[in-house]
Design a protein around this motif. Sequence first.
Motif, PDB file in Angstrom:
ATOM      1  N   GLU A   1       0.817  -1.213   0.000  1.00 15.31           N
ATOM      2  CA  GLU A   1       0.000   0.000   0.000  1.00 15.31           C
ATOM      3  C   GLU A   1       0.850   1.262   0.000  1.00 15.31           C
ATOM      4  OE1 GLU A   1      -3.633   1.985   2.582  1.00 15.31           O
ATOM      5  OE2 GLU A   1      -2.834   0.041   3.164  1.00 15.31           O
ATOM      6  N   ASP A   2       1.944   1.272   0.789  1.00 10.60           N
ATOM      7  CA  ASP A   2       2.778   2.475   0.855  1.00 10.60           C
ATOM      8  C   ASP A   2       3.513   2.731  -0.461  1.00 10.60           C
ATOM      9  OD1 ASP A   2       4.325   0.182   1.351  1.00 10.60           O
ATOM     10  OD2 ASP A   2       5.788   1.288   2.544  1.00 10.60           O
TER      11      ASP A   2
ATOM     12  N   TRP B   1       2.943   6.099  -2.662  1.00 10.83           N
ATOM     13  CA  TRP B   1       4.082   6.941  -3.031  1.00 10.83           C
ATOM     14  C   TRP B   1       4.064   7.255  -4.521  1.00 10.83           C
ATOM     15  CZ3 TRP B   1       8.337   6.720  -6.209  1.00 10.83           C
ATOM     16  CH2 TRP B   1       9.304   7.718  -5.997  1.00 10.83           C
TER      17      TRP B   1
END
Length: 103
Positions: free
Chosen positions: A70-71, A75
């Motif tokens: 998810e990160d 990003w």
Amino acid sequence: MSARRTSKPSRKSEKPRRGRAKLASLRNASETTIRRTSPPELADLPADFFARASIVHPVPKQPISLRVDEDVLLWFKQQGPRYQSRMNAVLRAYMSAVQKGAA
């Protein structure tokens, strides 16, 4: 029910789609207008830049379903539009590095 007839807006009033150039306007644009409206990164191109350029035909893309953290996805999305193209560019750079033995 309303007796008033609805109609579609004319094509002339439609906003041009992203990536579609108004060729007639471009052909009539002066060099001064082109320089004034060009992105800053194009200002210092060498005079022979386009003489050395070659046509690069786009490669068809293969749609897939890809699971990413998810990160990582967040990003890339925060970097702006076309995040999927940037992700593809990162994967291509990694592929090229591995093929050359750099990774």
